[in-house]
Motif scaffolding. Structure first.
Motif, short mmCIF file in Angstrom:
data_model
loop_
_atom_site.label_atom_id
_atom_site.label_comp_id
_atom_site.label_asym_id
_atom_site.label_seq_id
_atom_site.Cartn_x
_atom_site.Cartn_y
_atom_site.Cartn_z
N ASP A 57 -20.05 44.96 -0.47
CA ASP A 57 -19.46 43.72 -0.98
C ASP A 57 -19.94 43.44 -2.40
OD1 ASP A 57 -17.99 43.24 1.30
OD2 ASP A 57 -19.40 41.80 2.16
N ARG A 111 -20.98 45.76 -4.63
CA ARG A 111 -20.38 46.76 -5.53
C ARG A 111 -18.92 46.43 -5.80
NH1 ARG A 111 -22.57 51.46 -1.70
NH2 ARG A 111 -24.75 51.51 -2.37
N ARG A 112 -18.22 45.97 -4.78
CA ARG A 112 -16.80 45.69 -4.95
C ARG A 112 -16.53 44.32 -5.54
NH1 ARG A 112 -16.32 48.59 0.11
NH2 ARG A 112 -16.63 46.70 1.31
N GLY A 113 -17.61 43.55 -5.82
CA GLY A 113 -17.40 42.23 -6.41
C GLY A 113 -16.95 41.17 -5.43
N ARG A 114 -17.16 41.40 -4.11
CA ARG A 114 -16.84 40.35 -3.13
C ARG A 114 -18.00 39.37 -3.00
NH1 ARG A 114 -15.13 41.46 2.58
NH2 ARG A 114 -14.20 39.40 2.32
N LEU A 115 -19.18 39.75 -3.46
CA LEU A 115 -20.35 38.88 -3.47
C LEU A 115 -21.02 38.99 -4.84
CD1 LEU A 115 -22.12 39.76 -0.06
CD2 LEU A 115 -20.96 37.61 -0.62
N HIS A 157 -28.53 44.26 -8.42
CA HIS A 157 -27.80 43.10 -7.91
C HIS A 157 -28.73 41.89 -7.88
CE1 HIS A 157 -24.53 45.68 -6.78
NE2 HIS A 157 -25.29 46.41 -5.99
N ARG A 194 -25.39 49.32 -11.92
CA ARG A 194 -24.02 48.90 -12.15
C ARG A 194 -23.60 49.13 -13.59
NH1 ARG A 194 -22.94 42.98 -10.11
NH2 ARG A 194 -24.99 42.80 -11.02
N VAL A 220 -13.78 53.09 -4.83
CA VAL A 220 -13.97 51.78 -4.19
C VAL A 220 -12.83 50.87 -4.65
CG1 VAL A 220 -15.46 49.76 -4.02
CG2 VAL A 220 -16.47 52.04 -4.17
N PRO A 243 -11.48 44.59 -4.96
CA PRO A 243 -10.98 43.59 -4.01
C PRO A 243 -10.10 42.56 -4.67
CG PRO A 243 -13.26 43.16 -4.53
CD PRO A 243 -12.91 44.44 -5.22
#
Lengths: 333, 333
Positions: free
Chosen positions: A119, A121-125, A148, B3, B53, B56
């Motif tokens: 989440d 890495r994918r920018g959901r958090l 992070h 990142r 990935v 999102p």
């Protein structure tokens, strides 16, 4: 306004009403502060007049912010029955609520580590508040390696460059010791917390050092009511003449009180009992529990603040924020 | 993989590795099921090989799904100190966790209504589980009018076309009544729950009807420990000869037990006490509480399942799911 029939106001319409270009309207919507204030005011008025709602997915493509952070709790079975948990959530919410940042609640199980990392890495958090991770948990290290934003709830057992919030645990143990000594108890024992956690270690060290008794009898619990009962029974068998117990959590103290009662001992006349936490369990005890208070709600709010600061500025230096404990006098000691 | 230095694998690379067009790769990534299975398998392999990935935010633009639902709890001061809360969260998580859907925790305050509606309209949330909304709360009606997926935790006071999950509240009250009657208690009183909630109303109605006593003495509490103590003191003043109490929550029973003890009455010899919930507070009581169990965790899991069904298919019909209560025998009655 049923969703199926509502017509979405576009950014173009906002720009037209404000009398600016689409690019300028977009910069204002996305919070770019270099735009002239009179133009920003015109766009804000146009947003209100048209009822424009920015598309968060489109906005996230630009800002790369999810406006969501995770609160990761240890294996669910224990903490969700613990009033401590409610205080942590409340403290985090006092900071996140007004900011509009989503609090995503997770408990640590086999999949949580991959989910949290995925989440992030994918920018959901945008970041993570981690409660009570133990020494074997690789998650804090993985989060730091991938840079992070993360705040943990206690000093890591293995030193790590991570921001944490904690109560001064040895000072808390010392408060309990000095109180029992002041009551002239001299056959003192303790039910310590898990020795793979700094809280478990440091409360024991602080308590033992303040008593100045390297041979202090102790057993190890896991902070639960059940482990407090088991530990108390063990200690009573080995030391039937004991006159004081320090339990390193209120729930363990509650379990200990039940066993002392069953054994025919009166509290505090025969045995004085001091807990740790000042959770709502302390008030539910009979007699109400004398305990070392950690300001959990304030500490949780501080965790949220430190996390949002990292989200805003990834170069925020690592810090430790340590809160002083206090002794709360009630009936048990 | 810091990142800052990681290079993002693009969908174009996935398409190239899979030997398909970018449009086909995109359809597979977004779960379109009409694509041939051998092509889907090739794209999935390419995703694994490249470490692709999906973004999102980009994906949400296509699917219009946030993969996040809110759990909205009543004003924080009460429930977060209540073990009931932990059980609700745990039940919801057993369903959401494996699905990867985020559980966003909120408590109801002045801003929550606007935040929830705004998040749903903007696609930041897919739906809402609402715990214990009272009659004055317009949120359920607003959610229904805007056709957002929603499940509420109890039968609404004012009838609404909304899916809810509840325990059979009158049956629970009746279980408590029949148990106290079987103990040959005949000066029975009750501390009811708030009468602006169906739980408060229906537990009282079920209890009174099963006793067949329209003049049953009762006071109203608000489900908290404090209100149970206040209510018990009132009832003792008005009916000093009472020999049984039904408290419509375990926390109220816990407050009542403390007042009975202070008044010199022994439980269950002088006064039998029955609670409601079978929360962890029931075990913390002294003596342990005989109580009406509602299967909170199962009910919360059912709420999450019913919500996800609505998110998947907005035309899912409104349903009610009512769970049977059971009586748990312990020491207090």
């Amino acid at each position: 306004m049923p969703r199926s029939s509502s017509k979405r106001v576009t950014l173009e319409e906002v720009a037209r009403v404000a009398g600016v270009s689409r690019a300028t309207a977009s910069r204002v919507v996305n919070g770019v502060t270099t735009v002239d204030e009179t133009i920003r005011a015109a766009v804000r008025r146009a947003i209100e007049d048209t009822g424009y709602v920015p598309n968060p997915a489109a906005r996230a493509l630009v800002t790369r912010r999810a406006d969501a952070v995770a609160l990761v709790l240890p294996e669910e079975s224990r903490l969700l029955g613990d009033p401590f948990f409610g205080q942590v959530v409340r403290g985090v919410m006092t900071v996140l609520g007004p900011s509009g940042v989503h609090l995503v609640l997770m408990t640590m199980d086999a999949n949580t580590r991959d989910q949290v990392l995925g989440d992030l890495r994918r920018g959901r958090l945008d970041g993570v508040v981690l409660i009570h991770t133990d020494r074997a948990d690789p998650l804090p290290r993985l989060l730091i390696e991938e840079r992070h934003p993360v705040v943990v709830s206690s000093r890591p057992v293995v030193p790590l460059p991570v921001t944490y919030v904690d109560v001064d645990q040895p000072a808390g143990g010392a408060l309990a010791a000095r109180h029992l000594a002041s009551l002239r108890r001299n056959r003192i024992v303790t039910i310590a917390g898990p020795q793979h956690t700094t809280a478990g270690q440091d409360r024991l060290i602080g308590f033992r050092d303040a008593l100045g008794d390297p041979d202090l009898p102790w057993v190890e619990g896991d902070f639960t009511r059940e482990s407090g009962a088991v530990g108390m029974a063990q200690l009573l068998r080995a030391h039937p003449g004991l006159d004081a117990v320090f339990a390193a959590s209120d729930l363990m103290a509650q379990g200990a009180l039940a066993v002392l009662r069953e054994s025919g001992r009166s509290v505090p006349a025969d045995v004085a009992v001091v807990g740790f936490d000042d959770s709502s369990a302390a008030l539910a005890c009979d007699p109400p529990l004398t305990t070392v208070r950690q300001p959990v709600e304030d500490m949780a709010a501080e965790m949220a603040r430190l996390l949002l600061r990292q989200v805003d500025d990834p170069d925020t230096p690592v810090t430790a924020s340590v809160f002083p404990p206090t002794l709360v006098h009630r009936g048990s000691a």
